[in-house]
Write a protein that holds these residues in place. Structure first.
Motif, PDB file in Angstrom:
ATOM      1  N   ILE A 103     -78.448  28.492  70.914  1.00 27.36           N
ATOM      2  CA  ILE A 103     -77.632  29.481  71.622  1.00 27.36           C
ATOM      3  C   ILE A 103     -76.154  29.277  71.286  1.00 27.36           C
ATOM      4  CG2 ILE A 103     -76.874  30.283  73.888  1.00 27.36           C
ATOM      5  CD1 ILE A 103     -79.701  31.139  73.230  1.00 27.36           C
ATOM      6  N   ALA A 104     -75.709  28.011  71.302  1.00 29.02           N
ATOM      7  CA  ALA A 104     -74.297  27.717  70.993  1.00 29.02           C
ATOM      8  C   ALA A 104     -73.951  28.175  69.586  1.00 29.02           C
ATOM      9  CB  ALA A 104     -74.040  26.220  71.157  1.00 29.02           C
ATOM     10  N   LEU A 105     -74.843  27.930  68.632  1.00 34.16           N
ATOM     11  CA  LEU A 105     -74.624  28.377  67.254  1.00 34.16           C
ATOM     12  C   LEU A 105     -74.511  29.893  67.196  1.00 34.16           C
ATOM     13  CD1 LEU A 105     -74.708  28.328  64.133  1.00 34.16           C
ATOM     14  CD2 LEU A 105     -77.182  27.989  64.290  1.00 34.16           C
ATOM     15  N   ASN A 106     -75.414  30.580  67.887  1.00 35.11           N
ATOM     16  CA  ASN A 106     -75.451  32.035  67.759  1.00 35.11           C
ATOM     17  C   ASN A 106     -74.320  32.728  68.499  1.00 35.11           C
ATOM     18  OD1 ASN A 106     -76.850  33.940  66.305  1.00 35.11           O
ATOM     19  ND2 ASN A 106     -78.021  34.638  68.063  1.00 35.11           N
ATOM     20  N   LEU A 107     -73.731  32.069  69.497  1.00 32.11           N
ATOM     21  CA  LEU A 107     -72.574  32.665  70.155  1.00 32.11           C
ATOM     22  C   LEU A 107     -71.419  32.857  69.183  1.00 32.11           C
ATOM     23  CD1 LEU A 107     -72.539  30.807  73.592  1.00 32.11           C
ATOM     24  CD2 LEU A 107     -72.965  33.240  73.204  1.00 32.11           C
ATOM     25  N   GLY A 108     -71.366  32.036  68.151  1.00 30.34           N
ATOM     26  CA  GLY A 108     -70.307  32.168  67.165  1.00 30.34           C
ATOM     27  C   GLY A 108     -70.675  33.051  65.999  1.00 30.34           C
ATOM     28  N   GLN A 144     -79.028  39.883  73.716  1.00 27.61           N
ATOM     29  CA  GLN A 144     -77.783  40.174  74.415  1.00 27.61           C
ATOM     30  C   GLN A 144     -76.622  39.322  73.899  1.00 27.61           C
ATOM     31  OE1 GLN A 144     -80.016  40.364  78.479  1.00 27.61           O
ATOM     32  NE2 GLN A 144     -77.937  41.074  78.876  1.00 27.61           N
ATOM     33  N   ILE A 145     -76.934  38.243  73.180  1.00 29.55           N
ATOM     34  CA  ILE A 145     -75.859  37.435  72.598  1.00 29.55           C
ATOM     35  C   ILE A 145     -75.089  38.257  71.576  1.00 29.55           C
ATOM     36  CG2 ILE A 145     -75.398  35.415  71.138  1.00 29.55           C
ATOM     37  CD1 ILE A 145     -77.691  34.017  72.582  1.00 29.55           C
ATOM     38  N   ARG A 146     -75.810  39.107  70.814  1.00 30.50           N
ATOM     39  CA  ARG A 146     -75.117  39.986  69.861  1.00 30.50           C
ATOM     40  C   ARG A 146     -74.188  40.941  70.608  1.00 30.50           C
ATOM     41  NH1 ARG A 146     -76.809  40.760  64.648  1.00 30.50           N
ATOM     42  NH2 ARG A 146     -76.621  43.028  64.696  1.00 30.50           N
ATOM     43  N   HIS A 147     -74.623  41.457  71.749  1.00 26.50           N
ATOM     44  CA  HIS A 147     -73.775  42.349  72.543  1.00 26.50           C
ATOM     45  C   HIS A 147     -72.530  41.601  73.031  1.00 26.50           C
ATOM     46  CE1 HIS A 147     -76.566  45.850  73.083  1.00 26.50           C
ATOM     47  NE2 HIS A 147     -77.461  44.930  72.740  1.00 26.50           N
ATOM     48  N   TRP A 148     -72.731  40.370  73.495  1.00 25.66           N
ATOM     49  CA  TRP A 148     -71.594  39.586  73.998  1.00 25.66           C
ATOM     50  C   TRP A 148     -70.570  39.346  72.891  1.00 25.66           C
ATOM     51  CZ3 TRP A 148     -69.511  34.887  72.569  1.00 25.66           C
ATOM     52  CH2 TRP A 148     -68.576  34.319  73.452  1.00 25.66           C
ATOM     53  N   LEU A 149     -71.040  38.912  71.724  1.00 21.59           N
ATOM     54  CA  LEU A 149     -70.118  38.603  70.638  1.00 21.59           C
ATOM     55  C   LEU A 149     -69.408  39.855  70.145  1.00 21.59           C
ATOM     56  CD1 LEU A 149     -68.899  36.657  68.584  1.00 21.59           C
ATOM     57  CD2 LEU A 149     -70.898  37.030  67.130  1.00 21.59           C
ATOM     58  N   GLU A 150     -70.156  40.942  69.965  1.00 21.84           N
ATOM     59  CA  GLU A 150     -69.528  42.148  69.420  1.00 21.84           C
ATOM     60  C   GLU A 150     -68.523  42.741  70.401  1.00 21.84           C
ATOM     61  OE1 GLU A 150     -70.839  46.344  67.332  1.00 21.84           O
ATOM     62  OE2 GLU A 150     -72.038  44.533  67.101  1.00 21.84           O
ATOM     63  N   THR A 151     -68.826  42.687  71.679  1.00 23.74           N
ATOM     64  CA  THR A 151     -67.867  43.174  72.672  1.00 23.74           C
ATOM     65  C   THR A 151     -66.566  42.388  72.590  1.00 23.74           C
ATOM     66  OG1 THR A 151     -69.648  43.852  74.157  1.00 23.74           O
ATOM     67  CG2 THR A 151     -67.479  43.540  75.136  1.00 23.74           C
ATOM     68  N   ASN A 152     -66.685  41.086  72.422  1.00 18.82           N
ATOM     69  CA  ASN A 152     -65.468  40.270  72.319  1.00 18.82           C
ATOM     70  C   ASN A 152     -64.726  40.520  71.013  1.00 18.82           C
ATOM     71  OD1 ASN A 152     -65.079  38.188  74.658  1.00 18.82           O
ATOM     72  ND2 ASN A 152     -67.286  38.301  74.345  1.00 18.82           N
ATOM     73  N   LEU A 153     -65.437  40.872  69.956  1.00 20.11           N
ATOM     74  CA  LEU A 153     -64.766  41.239  68.705  1.00 20.11           C
ATOM     75  C   LEU A 153     -63.985  42.536  68.895  1.00 20.11           C
ATOM     76  CD1 LEU A 153     -67.573  40.430  66.087  1.00 20.11           C
ATOM     77  CD2 LEU A 153     -65.537  39.080  66.606  1.00 20.11           C
ATOM     78  N   HIS A 154     -64.571  43.499  69.624  1.00 19.45           N
ATOM     79  CA  HIS A 154     -63.845  44.739  69.920  1.00 19.45           C
ATOM     80  C   HIS A 154     -62.611  44.447  70.771  1.00 19.45           C
ATOM     81  CE1 HIS A 154     -66.321  47.993  68.289  1.00 19.45           C
ATOM     82  NE2 HIS A 154     -67.405  47.296  68.635  1.00 19.45           N
ATOM     83  N   LYS A 155     -62.783  43.597  71.776  1.00 18.73           N
ATOM     84  CA  LYS A 155     -61.644  43.251  72.626  1.00 18.73           C
ATOM     85  C   LYS A 155     -60.546  42.568  71.818  1.00 18.73           C
ATOM     86  CE  LYS A 155     -64.223  42.596  76.957  1.00 18.73           C
ATOM     87  NZ  LYS A 155     -64.636  41.600  77.989  1.00 18.73           N
ATOM     88  N   GLY A 156     -60.954  41.811  70.816  1.00 23.41           N
ATOM     89  CA  GLY A 156     -59.971  41.102  69.999  1.00 23.41           C
ATOM     90  C   GLY A 156     -59.217  41.988  69.034  1.00 23.41           C
ATOM     91  N   GLY A 157     -59.616  43.265  68.923  1.00 21.56           N
ATOM     92  CA  GLY A 157     -58.858  44.199  68.104  1.00 21.56           C
ATOM     93  C   GLY A 157     -59.392  44.410  66.704  1.00 21.56           C
ATOM     94  N   LEU A 158     -60.576  43.892  66.374  1.00 25.80           N
ATOM     95  CA  LEU A 158     -61.121  44.121  65.044  1.00 25.80           C
ATOM     96  C   LEU A 158     -61.524  45.582  64.892  1.00 25.80           C
ATOM     97  CD1 LEU A 158     -61.296  40.974  65.180  1.00 25.80           C
ATOM     98  CD2 LEU A 158     -63.339  41.169  63.735  1.00 25.80           C
ATOM     99  N   THR A 159     -61.450  46.090  63.679  1.00 27.48           N
ATOM    100  CA  THR A 159     -61.844  47.473  63.431  1.00 27.48           C
ATOM    101  C   THR A 159     -63.364  47.575  63.341  1.00 27.48           C
ATOM    102  OG1 THR A 159     -61.840  47.265  61.016  1.00 27.48           O
ATOM    103  CG2 THR A 159     -59.734  47.789  62.091  1.00 27.48           C
TER     104      THR A 159
END
Length: 704
Positions: free
Chosen positions: A202-207, A521-536
């Motif tokens: 899980i820790a690996l996949n969060l990144g 849902q880990i993919r959803h968590w990571l991608e949401t944070n990428l959007h929040k971080g301003g990535l296109t």
């Protein structure tokens, strides 16, 4: 030579669209002909190490022409899209429903009404088949020229993603507090190895945000650094782009520590996998799928068991005691002057010593002696006898109870009869074909569509000693790979073991109840944070190994409030334009007034391909009929005619690309009208000229 049945089936396809017969034949499952109605799709799994049995039964399609068409379409989708067993089963279900609706009519008589009747039949089972039905209808139209039109209906409102609701997005997003509580278990020394392994996964996949099937096929050397940045390489599924995943610098230490822990825990599994092909035993997993092979190799095991001197029932050299093992009581009598001294030296009481003396004397006479007669069932409890449970344990299975057939029970009883007579059951006559069919080979974890190995088991990150996960005992001479089912059952719990959240008391702060989430849902968590971080969108699609940006929207679980704040930042930074955005630069509006206007207009932010719409479309329809670039309101002041609800992010390459397409199409229409004198006075000229000018106003200056 090409299968004539396949050639005959392809003759029904339009000549200019007819797939290459040779290419389709190469895609047939191993050992299968096109005419066969039972296709074993185990070889269609990208993950090939010990695949599950996946049988596709075309005999369920009653309509002969539809059956052949389904085979052709499934092979063609396999060739073009790399579909696997699950998609193939859905296409078969759709074809079966279509065939039932057709009845005795020819395939060419299929109508759109028939497709809708097939939809009703499929909906009784599940709405998940409707997209497959739409694909089947489209392929029948494209390849066979059948005039059918069908689009899968939306069976439920969107609940999450950019077009969902805040409630739906919240339910899809894992709370940070839950993830923190879960990861806080890692430093504890009292957790079992299987928990530590899956926590590290899980820790690996969060990144990284791999799909769980992709996570399970990472290579052991998945980490590498380039110019100081940490990357994780793997094998993306669903036809995604092959690109290493960049790990955010803040998460890099956690990912590196997780991989180091996984390598330590799975090291013995890789060693077993490397040595596994060298063992003399066959591949027991394949043996147990072949009833003939089970009996053949079971007899070999029983011969091996009976040949072991420790398993003799008639042994002239010693007598057997369940509590003391082998004891040479007659030898003790030769060394000591009387029975009492001999018994004491052997650590036995007089009664036990005397019984063993009688047993050994009988053995020297070539016969069995026991204190009381034993039945066959009683002998099966003797440690020297191989019962059916011991037989399957030698194969590496707990008990093999699913394979306790009458033939196996008879074979075990036969081996006992030989033991009772002081002999060993003979091995079976050597069968080269069975030996070759079940010989161990270097196990492949992942292969490409042509069957070429991409990753061997011994080089995989997640390969473990068998029974490591969820078991108290570990078999050290066999291996297993991590599967999506392992992670699913660990997160969700099983009948015999509670979920990881229940066992460690992890609470969801939103409900106050035991937390739950799925691996996806880990993919959803990571991608949401990428959007929040301003990535296109383009950057996120590349990081998530997608072929296009279209799939991003359902993974972005930013709330409306968070999205409004991002739009506000873009307006103040000058990268988002539109009539509402222009308010912050107007000289007659103070900063406070501008903020109030933005607050009132940014209550709803709808994501479109070419920008953001501030209109609440859920309460009233679009007043401009989706014509964002040609509105009456915009032309009055002599400026561009963009809708007042439209905002455009000039830093988003996808929005700019959509604007360029709109602009190019509009200019092309203007040129067409201007080249035709009869159309020069058409109001369409002004309409498309307005669209061309409006879209150009949002494009970079270098664009036309």
């Amino acid at each position: 030579m090409i299968d004539p049945v396949l050639l005959r089936a392809l003759n029904a396809v339009a000549p200019d669209l007819r797939p290459d017969a040779g290419a389709l034949e190469l895609l047939l499952p191993d050992g299968t002909g096109f005419a066969d109605d039972e296709w074993e799709l185990g070889s269609w799994h990208g993950t090939v190490a010990r695949p599950r049995k996946e049988t596709l039964s075309f005999g369920k399609i009653a309509h002969p022409e539809m059956r052949d068409a389904a085979k052709v379409i499934i092979l063609e989708r396999r060739r073009k899209r790399g579909i696997g067993p699950v998609s193939a089963r859905h296409y078969l279900a759709a074809a079966r429903a279509l065939g039932d609706v057709l009845g005795a009519r020819p395939l060419s008589g299929l109508t759109s009404g028939d497709v809708h009747r097939a939809e009703a039949k499929l909906l009784v089972k599940s709405d998940k088949y409707l997209s497959a039905l739409a694909t089947m209808a489209g392929e029948l139209r494209r390849l066979y020229g059948i005039a059918v039109d069908y689009k899968a209906p939306k069976t439920a409102a969107v609940r999450h993603g950019t077009r969902g609701t805040d409630e739906g997005r919240s339910a899809k997003l894992i709370p940070d507090a839950v993830l923190m509580d879960l990861l806080a278990l890692l430093p504890r020394e009292d957790i079992p190895d299987d928990d530590r392994l899956l926590l590290s996964a899980i820790a690996l996949n969060l990144g990284c945000g791999w799909r769980v099937s992709e996570l399970a096929t990472l290579p052991a050397d998945c980490l590498f650094r380039d110019e100081g940045q940490l990357y994780v390489r793997g094998y993306p599924g669903k036809g995604g782009k092959i690109a290493p995943k960049l790990v955010a610098p803040a998460l890099a230490p956690m990912v590196e520590e997780a991989v180091a822990t996984i390598l330590r825990l799975t090291g013995p599994g890789r060693a077993i996998a490397k040595a596994w092909p060298l063992a003399a035993d066959p591949d027991w997993r394949t043996v147990l799928r072949d009833d003939t092979a089970i009996l053949y190799f079971a007899r070999k095991l029983l011969h091996r068991w009976g040949s072991d001197p420790d398993n003799r029932l008639i042994n002239p050299d010693a007598a057997w005691s369940r509590n003391h093992g082998w004891v040479d009581v007659l030898g003790a009598l030769e060394s000591y002057p009387n029975v009492n001294r001999a018994a004491a030296a052997s650590g036995l009481n007089w009664e036990t010593f005397d019984a063993l003396r009688k047993q050994q004397l009988a053995s020297r006479e070539g016969r069995i002696w026991t204190p009381r007669p034993k039945s066959v069932k009683g002998w099966m409890l003797d440690a020297r006898v191989c019962d059916r449970h011991n037989l399957f344990r030698m194969m590496g299975f707990h008990s093999g109870y699913r394979h306790h057939s009458p033939a196996i029970r008879s074979l075990v009883a036969e081996a006992l009869e030989f033991q009772l007579s002081g002999e060993v059951i003979p091995p079976p006559p050597f069968d080269a074909e069975i030996e070759a069919r079940h010989a161990r080979e270097k196990p492949v974890l992942l292969s490409d569509r042509t069957g070429t190995p991409l990753l061997y088991v011994e080089d995989a990150l997640f390969v473990m000693p068998r029974f490591l996960i969820g078991a108290h005992a570990t078999k050290t001479d066999d291996w297993q790979r991590l599967t999506p089912e392992h992670i699913m059952q660990w997160l969700g719990g099983t009948t015999g073991r509670a979920s990881v959240f229940e066992r460690y008391g992890i609470i969801d702060p939103r409900s106050g109840k035991i937390a739950t989430f799925t691996s996806h849902q880990i993919r959803h968590w990571l991608e949401t944070n990428l959007h929040k971080g301003g990535l296109t969108d383009a950057q996120i699609a590349a990081l998530m190994n997608r072929r296009s940006t279209a799939g991003n929207s359902v993974y972005n679980q930013m709330t409306n409030a968070e999205r409004r704040e991002k739009v506000r930042e873009g307006i103040h930074e000058g990268v988002i334009g539109g009539l509402v955005a222009g308010v912050v630069t107007r000289a007659d509006v103070t900063r406070e007034e501008a903020e109030d206007i933005l607050d009132s207009r940014l209550r709803q932010v709808n994501v479109m391909p070419h920008g953001f719409c501030l209109k609440d479309l859920a309460t009233e329809p679009c007043p401009h009929h989706m014509s964002c670039f040609s509105t009456a309101a915009g032309t009055a002041g002599g400026g561009t005619a963009a809708c007042s609800h439209l905002l455009v992010d000039r830093t988003d390459p996808d929005q700019i690309a959509a604007l360029r397409r709109e602009n190019a199409n509009a200019r092309a229409m203007v040129e067409m009208f201007e080249d035709d004198p009869e159309l020069g006075d058409s109001p369409q000229v002004a309409h498309f000229r307005t669209i061309a000018d409006t879209t150009a106003s949002f494009l970079p200056e270098a664009d036309p």
